[in-house]
Design a protein around this motif. Structure first.
Motif, PDB file in Angstrom:
ATOM      1  N   TYR A 251      39.659  38.579  37.474  1.00 27.68           N
ATOM      2  CA  TYR A 251      40.487  39.024  38.113  1.00 27.68           C
ATOM      3  C   TYR A 251      42.158  38.777  37.840  1.00 27.68           C
ATOM      4  O   TYR A 251      42.174  37.316  37.905  1.00 27.68           O
ATOM      5  CB  TYR A 251      40.437  38.926  39.744  1.00 27.68           C
TER       6      TYR A 251
ATOM      7  N   ASP B 236      31.418  44.017  41.016  1.00 27.74           N
ATOM      8  CA  ASP B 236      32.659  43.416  41.148  1.00 27.74           C
ATOM      9  C   ASP B 236      32.861  42.159  40.049  1.00 27.74           C
ATOM     10  O   ASP B 236      33.901  41.669  40.164  1.00 27.74           O
ATOM     11  CB  ASP B 236      32.840  43.110  42.577  1.00 27.74           C
TER      12      ASP B 236
ATOM     13  N   VAL C  18      42.823  47.435  40.634  1.00 23.19           N
ATOM     14  CA  VAL C  18      41.957  47.236  41.795  1.00 23.19           C
ATOM     15  C   VAL C  18      42.687  47.350  42.998  1.00 23.19           C
ATOM     16  O   VAL C  18      42.428  48.451  43.944  1.00 23.19           O
ATOM     17  CB  VAL C  18      41.651  45.604  41.950  1.00 23.19           C
TER      18      VAL C  18
ATOM     19  N   GLU D 287      46.580  32.535  39.631  1.00 25.24           N
ATOM     20  CA  GLU D 287      45.585  32.894  40.596  1.00 25.24           C
ATOM     21  C   GLU D 287      44.528  31.930  40.839  1.00 25.24           C
ATOM     22  O   GLU D 287      44.353  30.911  40.049  1.00 25.24           O
ATOM     23  CB  GLU D 287      44.718  34.001  40.047  1.00 25.24           C
TER      24      GLU D 287
ATOM     25  N   TRP E 291      46.559  43.772  41.840  1.00 27.10           N
ATOM     26  CA  TRP E 291      45.332  43.101  41.226  1.00 27.10           C
ATOM     27  C   TRP E 291      44.535  44.021  40.416  1.00 27.10           C
ATOM     28  O   TRP E 291      44.438  45.244  40.507  1.00 27.10           O
ATOM     29  CB  TRP E 291      44.475  42.561  42.305  1.00 27.10           C
TER      30      TRP E 291
ATOM     31  N   CYS F  91      46.421  38.932  38.605  1.00 32.97           N
ATOM     32  CA  CYS F  91      47.552  39.297  39.501  1.00 32.97           C
ATOM     33  C   CYS F  91      48.791  39.507  38.711  1.00 32.97           C
ATOM     34  O   CYS F  91      48.561  39.018  37.599  1.00 32.97           O
ATOM     35  CB  CYS F  91      47.830  38.356  40.621  1.00 32.97           C
TER      36      CYS F  91
ATOM     37  N   ARG G 285      41.237  43.947  37.137  1.00 31.80           N
ATOM     38  CA  ARG G 285      40.092  43.005  36.874  1.00 31.80           C
ATOM     39  C   ARG G 285      39.608  43.563  35.556  1.00 31.80           C
ATOM     40  O   ARG G 285      39.962  44.901  35.140  1.00 31.80           O
ATOM     41  CB  ARG G 285      38.935  43.227  37.812  1.00 31.80           C
TER      42      ARG G 285
ATOM     43  N   ARG H 156      40.740  46.659  30.901  1.00 28.63           N
ATOM     44  CA  ARG H 156      41.134  46.153  32.500  1.00 28.63           C
ATOM     45  C   ARG H 156      41.208  47.261  33.279  1.00 28.63           C
ATOM     46  O   ARG H 156      41.869  48.356  32.988  1.00 28.63           O
ATOM     47  CB  ARG H 156      42.448  45.336  32.051  1.00 28.63           C
TER      48      ARG H 156
END
Length: 124
Positions: A94, A90, A48, A6, A36, A96, A38, A45
């Motif tokens: 993050y 937010d 998203v 990422e 994704w 992937c 986060r 976790r």
């Protein structure tokens, strides 16, 4: 060996935008759904967004719907997350991930490959 990396995280003011990228190497993931997730400090976790192998179908968490856009470029073996109207909530690392099938889900345990994460910090 398959690897996901990422990039694009950073510090941004509330209301700003960032674009995250997830570059895959070692194998082609064009046949698999990707997503994704986060994780904020002290929290689990959370999902998203996810995208089907073709990019034709997407899923979003309610908290980011209308603000975030997931996309992918299979020719580049890369997935993106465009994040607009960012909020303090937010702020998170993050990640992937690549699914083990072509079916997109919100469940983290169905994703087989994970990147190392990129930090996104939104200041007020």
């Amino acid at each position: 060996q398959a690897q996901l990396v990422e990039s694009g995280g950073g510090l941004v003011q509330a209301g700003g935008s960032l674009r995250l990228s997830c570059a895959a190497s070692g194998r082609t993931f064009s046949s698999y759904a990707m997503g994704w997730f986060r994780q904020a400090p002290g929290k689990e976790r959370e999902f998203v967004a996810a995208i089907s192998w073709s990019g034709g179908r997407t899923l979003y968490a309610d908290s980011v719907k209308g603000r975030f856009t997931i996309s992918r470029d299979n020719a580049k073996n890369t997935m993106y997350l465009q994040m607009n109207s960012l909020k303090r909530e937010d702020t998170a690392v993050y990640y992937c991930a690549v699914e083990t099938t072509a079916i997109i889900t919100t469940v983290a345990t169905t994703y087989a490959y994970w990147g190392q994460g990129t930090q996104v910090t939104v200041s007020s």
